[in-house]
Design an enzyme around this catalytic site. Structure first.
Site, short mmCIF file in Angstrom:
data_model
loop_
_atom_site.label_atom_id
_atom_site.label_comp_id
_atom_site.label_asym_id
_atom_site.label_seq_id
_atom_site.Cartn_x
_atom_site.Cartn_y
_atom_site.Cartn_z
N ARG A 50 3.60 -11.25 4.36
CA ARG A 50 3.39 -11.88 5.53
C ARG A 50 2.19 -12.61 5.73
NH1 ARG A 50 5.35 -9.30 10.62
NH2 ARG A 50 5.39 -7.38 9.71
N GLU A 95 12.08 8.59 9.31
CA GLU A 95 11.76 7.11 9.44
C GLU A 95 12.80 6.17 9.97
OE1 GLU A 95 8.99 5.19 7.94
OE2 GLU A 95 8.35 7.49 7.95
N ASN A 102 -48.87 -21.10 14.19
CA ASN A 102 -47.87 -22.12 14.91
C ASN A 102 -47.33 -23.09 13.78
OD1 ASN A 102 -46.89 -23.40 17.87
ND2 ASN A 102 -47.51 -24.70 16.49
N TYR A 138 -36.86 -25.49 -2.89
CA TYR A 138 -35.87 -25.60 -4.01
C TYR A 138 -36.13 -26.86 -4.74
CZ TYR A 138 -31.14 -25.39 -6.19
OH TYR A 138 -30.00 -25.54 -6.87
C1 UD1 Z 1 4.93 3.90 7.10
C2 UD1 Z 1 5.19 5.35 7.53
C3 UD1 Z 1 5.70 5.30 8.91
C4 UD1 Z 1 4.80 5.06 9.99
C5 UD1 Z 1 4.14 3.63 9.51
C6 UD1 Z 1 2.81 3.37 10.36
C7 UD1 Z 1 6.21 6.20 5.34
C8 UD1 Z 1 7.57 6.30 4.64
N1 UD1 Z 1 6.13 5.65 6.58
O1 UD1 Z 1 5.76 2.99 7.18
O2 UD1 Z 1 6.35 6.61 9.44
O3 UD1 Z 1 5.22 4.91 11.25
O4 UD1 Z 1 3.79 3.58 8.40
O5 UD1 Z 1 2.36 1.99 10.28
O6 UD1 Z 1 5.15 6.52 5.00
N2 UD1 Z 1 1.72 1.20 0.34
C9 UD1 Z 1 1.35 1.20 -0.81
N3 UD1 Z 1 2.05 1.50 -1.85
C10 UD1 Z 1 3.48 1.93 -1.48
C11 UD1 Z 1 3.95 1.79 -0.34
C12 UD1 Z 1 3.01 1.55 0.73
O7 UD1 Z 1 -0.13 1.36 -1.30
O8 UD1 Z 1 4.26 1.87 -2.44
C13 UD1 Z 1 0.68 0.97 1.50
C14 UD1 Z 1 0.84 -0.38 2.05
O9 UD1 Z 1 0.12 -1.41 1.53
C15 UD1 Z 1 0.57 0.01 3.40
C16 UD1 Z 1 0.72 1.54 3.94
O10 UD1 Z 1 0.86 2.05 2.29
O11 UD1 Z 1 -0.98 -0.16 3.98
C17 UD1 Z 1 1.79 1.64 4.56
O12 UD1 Z 1 3.06 1.01 3.99
P1 UD1 Z 1 4.19 0.30 4.73
O13 UD1 Z 1 4.97 -0.21 3.61
O14 UD1 Z 1 3.50 -0.87 5.58
O15 UD1 Z 1 4.85 1.60 5.55
P2 UD1 Z 1 5.72 1.58 6.72
O16 UD1 Z 1 7.21 1.10 6.30
O17 UD1 Z 1 5.10 0.54 7.70
#
Ligand code: UD1
Ligand code: CA
Length: 451
Positions: A15, A154, A359, A369
């Site tokens: 996004r 979740e 001054n 340069y």
């Molecule tokens: C997650 C939590 C949720 C919490 C929320 C808070 C889980 C399953 N859910 O959900 O409980 O309320 O965060 O914001 O943990 N990322 C990776 N690799 C992956 C997946 C994610 O590096 O495979 C990173 C993403 O880039 C991000 C963070 O982990 O920075 C969170 O991932 P995201 O997919 O946003 O989790 P949510 O579904 O928002």
């Protein structure tokens, strides 16, 4: 007990509509990732492991620029937060103590909150950071029984009753490395998203007889960035806090809402900052300085009693000693100005050292340069540089020397000497009057022809 930091930063951030990975977008002049690393650094982690995926090379470069000991592990497919943490298993195989999981897109978790989690870890095996959500939306819900966290559900998998819970998961979690990897090994992707959820380890921990709790923080700390609108909201939140902290620390901000800080700006008490001042990264300002309106500073140090601006630009390596004055439309880069030196108007000082009490006249330029190399200009103490002097570097002007107005200086000026370099003036009697007469006559003829 030692802590190992794991930062999840593999997501693309669809996004954001960006060619850059989400965690490299900046708030207050630093990538989101660096904000998370700084927060985690407050626990003095033994190791810092970053899980990168999209734009891993760039992410790795940015992380190492901040902390060269940071380790990067790759998560090529984003199969969920549990899978992401599991990717660090080999890297942390020999790690002892705890692991703390942070998200690279969540910049505002405070050191105090992490220290509260550390304290709770003295009693509980697993500690999760939660918050009361004004709008719980799609956050994971924390199912509590008194002080005990029973499980995290979740949003997608939650029942109506569970969705009514307003205490939500921030994503930050702390437990021993041993428990983390034992529990993660049992996590499946049998859920509404088909992902490996990190959050599943709570229910598994409880089933294994371990204790778990949630520490609460202010919702503002858990703010994550998923879009450009979130990024600007994060910037606004950062600036609001930085202004409040500056005021509390004894800095006068005449119009706080127009002053912009970087993540690492330091300003001492009794300094006055006028409206519309922007601080880029790495600025330190001592007590009792005065930063006047519409100035832009980055990588600069300003000492006590110095006055900067209005409309001044201090670039990296600008080093202003006590009581230095830098005025309007003056640009300073990689240059030191010793105590009491003044450059009040329309000047460029780059790659230079300026002595005490010297001054610098209006319109002076250090010509540093040559198109390929940068060269140094040295000006001694109590010197006087006449207006519109061009100092062709490398060049030096001695103590108490002068340059005449309009001088083009390409040879060193000895101590106490005066450098004059200009074509001699000649006055032609009445020539101006004759020329005016001629031109006015020409204009009159043209007007007549047009009629
Ligand atoms: C997650 C939590 C949720 C919490 C929320 C808070 C889980 C399953 N859910 O959900 O409980 O309320 O965060 O914001 O943990 N990322 C990776 N690799 C992956 C997946 C994610 O590096 O495979 C990173 C993403 O880039 C991000 C963070 O982990 O920075 C969170 O991932 P995201 O997919 O946003 O989790 P949510 O579904 O928002
Ligand atoms: Ca998210």
């Amino acid at each position: 007990m030692s802590t190992n930091l794991i930062i999840l930063a593999a997501g693309k951030g669809t996004r954001m509509n960006s060619d850059s990975p989400k965690v490299l977008h900046a708030v207050a002049g630093a990538p989101l990732l660096i904000h998370a690393m700084k927060a985690g650094a407050s626990l003095e982690p033994a190791r810092t492991v970053i899980v990168a995926g999209h734009g891993a090379d760039e992410v790795s470069k940015a992380a190492r620029a901040y902390d060269e000991s940071a380790e990067i592990v790759l998560q090529t497919e984003q199969n969920g937060t549990g899978h992401a943490v599991l990717c660090t298993k080999d890297a942390l195989a020999k790690a002892t103590g705890d692991v703390l999981v942070l998200y690279g897109d969540t910049p505002f978790i405070s050191p105090e909150t992490l220290s509260d989690m550390r304290d709770a870890r003295a009693t509980f095996d697993v500690v999760v950071l939660g918050f009361e959500a004004a709008d719980p939306a799609r956050y994971g819900r924390l199912v509590m029984d008194g002080n005990t966290l029973e499980r995290i559900v979740e949003f997608k998998d939650a029942s109506d009753d569970e969705r009514a819970i307003t205490f939500c998961n921030s994503g930050v979690i702390l437990c021993s490395a041993a428990h983390m990897f034992e529990l993660l090994a049992q996590v499946t992707n049998n859920n509404a998203s088909g992902e490996y959820y990190l959050t599943d380890i709570i229910g598994l921990a409880r089933a294994a007889g371990l204790t778990a709790t949630a520490v609460a923080c202010d919702e503002a700390e858990t703010m994550g960035v998923n879009s450009r609108a979130d990024l600007s909201a994060a910037e606004t939140a950062f600036q609001a806090r930085a202004r409040r902290e500056a005021l509390e620390a004894g800095v006068t901000l005449t119009a706080p809402e127009t002053v912009f800080f970087a993540h690492d700006t330091y300003i001492g008490p009794d300094t006055i900052v006028e409206p519309n001042v922007v601080f880029g990264p790495k600025v330190t300002i001592e007590n009792g300085a005065h930063i006047r309106a519409f100035s832009h500073l980055e990588g600069a140090h300003v000492s006590r009693g110095a006055v900067v601006g209005p409309y001044a630009r201090l670039r990296p390596g600008a080093e202003l000693s006590e009581n230095v004055h830098v005025g309007n439309f003056v640009e300073i880069k990689n240059a030191t100005l010793a105590e009491g030196a003044k450059a009040n108007h329309l000047t460029y000082i780059g790659d230079a050292s300026i002595g005490e009490g010297t001054n610098i006249g209006a319109g002076t330029i250090t010509c540093n340069y040559d198109g390929v190399f940068k060269h140094h200009t040295h000006i001694g103490a109590r010197a006087f540089i006449g207006s519109n002097t061009m100092l062709i570097a490398p060049v030096s002007v001695g103590d108490e020397a002068m340059t005449a107005t309009g001088a083009v200086v390409n040879k060193d000026v000895p101590e106490g000497a005066m450098a004059i370099s200009r074509t001699p003036q000649e006055n032609k009697p009445n020539l101006a009057r004759k020329l005016f007469d001629k031109l006015r006559a020409k204009k009159a003829r043209q007007q007549k022809e047009d009629e």
